[in-house]
Design an enzyme around this catalytic site. Structure first.
Site, short mmCIF file in Angstrom:
data_model
loop_
_atom_site.label_atom_id
_atom_site.label_comp_id
_atom_site.label_asym_id
_atom_site.label_seq_id
_atom_site.Cartn_x
_atom_site.Cartn_y
_atom_site.Cartn_z
N ASP A 25 0.53 -1.30 0.17
CA ASP A 25 0.36 0.30 -0.07
C ASP A 25 0.31 1.48 0.03
OD1 ASP A 25 0.67 -0.09 2.79
OD2 ASP A 25 -0.69 -1.06 3.79
N GLU A 74 -0.49 -8.93 -1.79
CA GLU A 74 -0.74 -8.62 -0.26
C GLU A 74 -1.66 -7.20 -0.76
OE1 GLU A 74 0.61 -5.24 2.55
OE2 GLU A 74 1.49 -7.50 3.62
N HIS A 80 7.11 3.97 12.73
CA HIS A 80 6.93 5.21 11.61
C HIS A 80 5.81 5.98 11.57
CE1 HIS A 80 5.42 2.46 8.33
NE2 HIS A 80 5.97 1.71 9.19
N ARG A 120 3.06 7.97 10.03
CA ARG A 120 2.37 9.08 9.83
C ARG A 120 1.84 9.44 10.38
NH1 ARG A 120 4.39 8.92 5.14
NH2 ARG A 120 5.08 10.88 3.50
N HIS A 166 13.64 4.62 12.37
CA HIS A 166 13.52 4.47 11.03
C HIS A 166 13.90 5.90 10.38
CE1 HIS A 166 11.19 5.65 7.74
NE2 HIS A 166 10.22 4.06 7.58
C1 UD1 Z 1 6.87 4.66 3.55
C2 UD1 Z 1 5.47 4.47 3.04
C3 UD1 Z 1 4.87 3.31 3.79
C4 UD1 Z 1 5.64 2.26 4.89
C5 UD1 Z 1 6.87 2.55 5.20
C6 UD1 Z 1 7.97 2.04 5.22
C7 UD1 Z 1 4.49 5.76 1.66
C8 UD1 Z 1 3.82 7.44 1.59
N1 UD1 Z 1 4.84 5.07 3.04
O1 UD1 Z 1 7.04 5.10 4.91
O2 UD1 Z 1 3.34 3.02 3.98
O3 UD1 Z 1 4.97 1.45 5.54
O4 UD1 Z 1 7.68 3.73 3.91
O5 UD1 Z 1 8.90 2.01 6.26
O6 UD1 Z 1 4.80 5.15 0.62
N2 UD1 Z 1 14.59 8.01 4.62
C9 UD1 Z 1 16.02 7.73 4.51
N3 UD1 Z 1 16.42 7.00 4.07
C10 UD1 Z 1 15.30 6.24 3.95
C11 UD1 Z 1 14.37 5.54 3.82
C12 UD1 Z 1 13.56 6.84 4.24
O7 UD1 Z 1 16.42 8.91 4.74
O8 UD1 Z 1 16.33 5.11 3.55
C13 UD1 Z 1 14.01 9.55 4.64
C14 UD1 Z 1 14.09 10.32 3.87
O9 UD1 Z 1 14.22 11.55 4.78
C15 UD1 Z 1 12.58 9.90 3.34
C16 UD1 Z 1 11.87 9.88 4.72
O10 UD1 Z 1 12.18 8.93 5.46
O11 UD1 Z 1 12.60 11.32 2.69
C17 UD1 Z 1 10.42 9.39 4.39
O12 UD1 Z 1 10.35 8.27 3.27
P1 UD1 Z 1 8.91 7.87 2.86
O13 UD1 Z 1 9.48 6.96 2.39
O14 UD1 Z 1 7.64 9.03 2.72
O15 UD1 Z 1 8.06 7.72 3.79
P2 UD1 Z 1 8.16 6.13 5.29
O16 UD1 Z 1 7.84 7.10 6.64
O17 UD1 Z 1 8.98 5.91 5.09
N1 UDP Z 2 13.03 -4.49 9.90
C1 UDP Z 2 13.86 -4.66 9.85
N2 UDP Z 2 14.79 -3.67 10.35
C2 UDP Z 2 14.52 -2.95 11.00
C3 UDP Z 2 13.57 -2.76 11.04
C4 UDP Z 2 12.13 -3.61 10.41
O1 UDP Z 2 14.13 -5.44 8.72
O2 UDP Z 2 15.14 -2.11 11.69
C5 UDP Z 2 11.71 -5.18 8.92
C6 UDP Z 2 11.06 -6.23 9.64
O3 UDP Z 2 10.66 -7.33 10.06
C7 UDP Z 2 9.27 -6.14 8.23
C8 UDP Z 2 9.95 -4.46 7.74
O4 UDP Z 2 10.81 -4.27 7.76
O5 UDP Z 2 9.16 -6.91 8.10
C9 UDP Z 2 8.64 -4.20 8.33
O6 UDP Z 2 9.09 -2.93 7.32
P1 UDP Z 2 8.33 -1.20 8.51
O7 UDP Z 2 7.93 -0.86 9.30
O8 UDP Z 2 9.52 0.08 8.00
O9 UDP Z 2 7.13 -1.11 7.42
P2 UDP Z 2 5.84 -1.48 6.68
O10 UDP Z 2 5.17 -3.20 7.17
O11 UDP Z 2 4.79 -1.01 8.69
O12 UDP Z 2 4.78 -0.84 6.30
#
Ligand code: UD1
Ligand code: UDP
Length: 387
Positions: A101, A123, A224, A226, A257
């Site tokens: 999603d 999923e 993490h 929002r 995160h």
């Molecule tokens: C995203 C997804 C969320 C998912 C989550 C898993 C959307 C809108 N959100 O949220 O559904 O559950 O990923 O973790 O698709 N950043 C880094 N390095 C990384 C990753 C993130 O620096 O490897 C920082 C960056 O500043 C980036 C910010 O996190 O701009 C937000 O990342 P983003 O993918 O937009 O949102 P998530 O909160 O990670």
């Molecule tokens: N996970 C990981 N390293 C971490 C934290 C989580 O590999 O430090 C894995 C966790 O086992 C799960 C996935 O990341 O499979 C979940 O990711 P996240 O919580 O970012 O996203 P969500 O599942 O909420 O979309």
């Protein structure tokens, strides 16, 4: 007479998509007589995505390298749609595969739809029935159900949600969740005695953590969402601070995160506390190892709600609702919200009440048998008319 190979483009962007699509990529690649598989990463996440790709040895064929610090939903969705236009026109796949999603999954599916390319959604069918929670994921999921042609539902509940959304029964397949496939792959690796030694040493060296100390109780935390940014996350951090104060045996381990909206409050409230260890996000293999050593898990993550019951670990979910009711019904997962006092109370109760703890730790895993990717590959091979 063998048919022609089916060109499949798997599109992913974030850590959880990579974990849950790794088994699908591996399975599709294994069937060389049916599929030609290409992997496109949007890199909506950069470091956290690369960690997973490394663990599963996936080398992307196309890397859009989209991530920017502090990106918003417009940045990601316009970046993905614009980039996918060019990529899809060049690749001309028979279908794309997306997962979950995220904005990557939704925007890639929209681009494929514009070019009349079939979309397979892994999923499919998760719902909270509240458009704004989780945000924007609940909206993305519903939109994906309109755009997709193949709906791979992880559970019966998800199948029923899809039917209620108007998806035709013959386009839905209940496969189990591919996260269980991924978890099994990693647990097989972790069974080797060298792997156990290696990760114990890794945590000792990298984070000064003794994970084989029997006297300790590890509370593993991730968060993490929002809708928890701001007040919710501050309440969670204050609760963790209080919990850690109560019992000298506790170690709160929190891989934080990389989103700045998470980093800032967490570091401000929890950094430097004696029984709290804030660490960088972990690669999937050490994270599964750490889950295995944890006493209980506090999280707002989706994937962890699915993994922890399979590992026999109680999970307290710091949200008001969940799109994964199966875990709650199994008894292994409990919703605790984001109120400081409620979190403290529920964690302490679980630490003190051995019987309640055992009930949560010994449940049947409701998310599948580890063969979801195999089922998905079989459906795609026959559904797209391959050999
Ligand atoms: C995203 C997804 C969320 C998912 C989550 C898993 C959307 C809108 N959100 O949220 O559904 O559950 O990923 O973790 O698709 N950043 C880094 N390095 C990384 C990753 C993130 O620096 O490897 C920082 C960056 O500043 C980036 C910010 O996190 O701009 C937000 O990342 P983003 O993918 O937009 O949102 P998530 O909160 O990670
Ligand atoms: N996970 C990981 N390293 C971490 C934290 C989580 O590999 O430090 C894995 C966790 O086992 C799960 C996935 O990341 O499979 C979940 O990711 P996240 O919580 O970012 O996203 P969500 O599942 O909420 O979309």
């Amino acid at each position: 007479m063998p048919g022609r190979l089916l060109n499949i483009l798997v599109v992913l962007g974030t850590r959880p998509e990579a974990i849950k699509l790794a088994p699908v990529i591996s399975r599709l690649r294994r069937d060389r007589s049916s599929f030609r598989v290409r992997v496109c990463v949007t890199a909506q996440h950069r470091q956290m995505l690369d960690q997973v790709l490394g663990i599963f040895r996936i080398a992307p064929d196309i890397d859009m390298d989209l991530m920017r610090a502090g990106q918003d939903l417009f940045d990601v969705s316009t970046g993905v749609i614009g980039g996918m236009r060019r990529i899809l026109l060049a690749e001309r796949p028979d279908a794309i595969v997306v997962q979950g999603d995220t904005t990557t999954a939704f925007a890639a599916a929209l681009a494929a739809f514009y070019l009349r390319i079939p979309v397979a959604h892994v999923e499919a069918g998760l719902r909270t029935h509240d458009k704004y929670s989780p945000f924007p994921e609940e909206g993305n999921r519903r939109l994906l159900s309109v755009l997709a042609d193949f709906h791979f539902a992880p559970t019966e509940t998800a199948r029923r949600n899809l039917l209620a959304s108007g998806v035709a029964a013959e386009k839905i397949w209940v496969t189990g969740n591919t996260v269980i496939d991924a978890l099994r792959m990693i647990r097989r690796r972790l069974r080797a005695p060298q792997a156990q030694k290696r990760w114990l040493e890794y945590f000792r060296q990298s984070f000064d953590l003794e994970l084989d100390d029997e006297k300790q109780r590890i509370i593993l935390v991730t968060g993490h969402r929002r809708e928890n940014f701001g007040r919710g996350l501050r309440q969670v951090c204050l609760a963790l601070r209080e919990i850690a104060r109560r019992d000298p045996r506790l170690r709160v381990i929190y891989p934080v995160h990389l989103n700045p909206n998470v980093q800032k409050p967490v570091q401000a409230i929890l950094r430097g506390l004696p029984r709290v260890r804030l660490i960088e996000p972990l690669a999937y293999e050490p994270f599964v190892f750490l889950m295995g050593r944890a006493h209980l898990i506090l999280t707002d993550s989706g994937g962890i709600q699915e993994e922890a019951p399979a590992l026999g670990k109680p999970v307290l979910v710091m949200r008001r609702e969940t799109e994964r009711p199966e875990g709650i019904l199994s008894g292994g997962v409990k919703l605790v919200g984001t109120n400081r006092l409620a979190i403290v109370r529920q964690v302490l109760e679980l630490l003190q009440d051995g019987e309640a703890y055992r009930r949560m730790a010994h449940v049947a895993n409701p998310y599948g048998d580890g063969k979801a990717a195999q089922r998905i590959a079989a459906v795609l091979a026959s559904g797209l008319g391959g050999s």
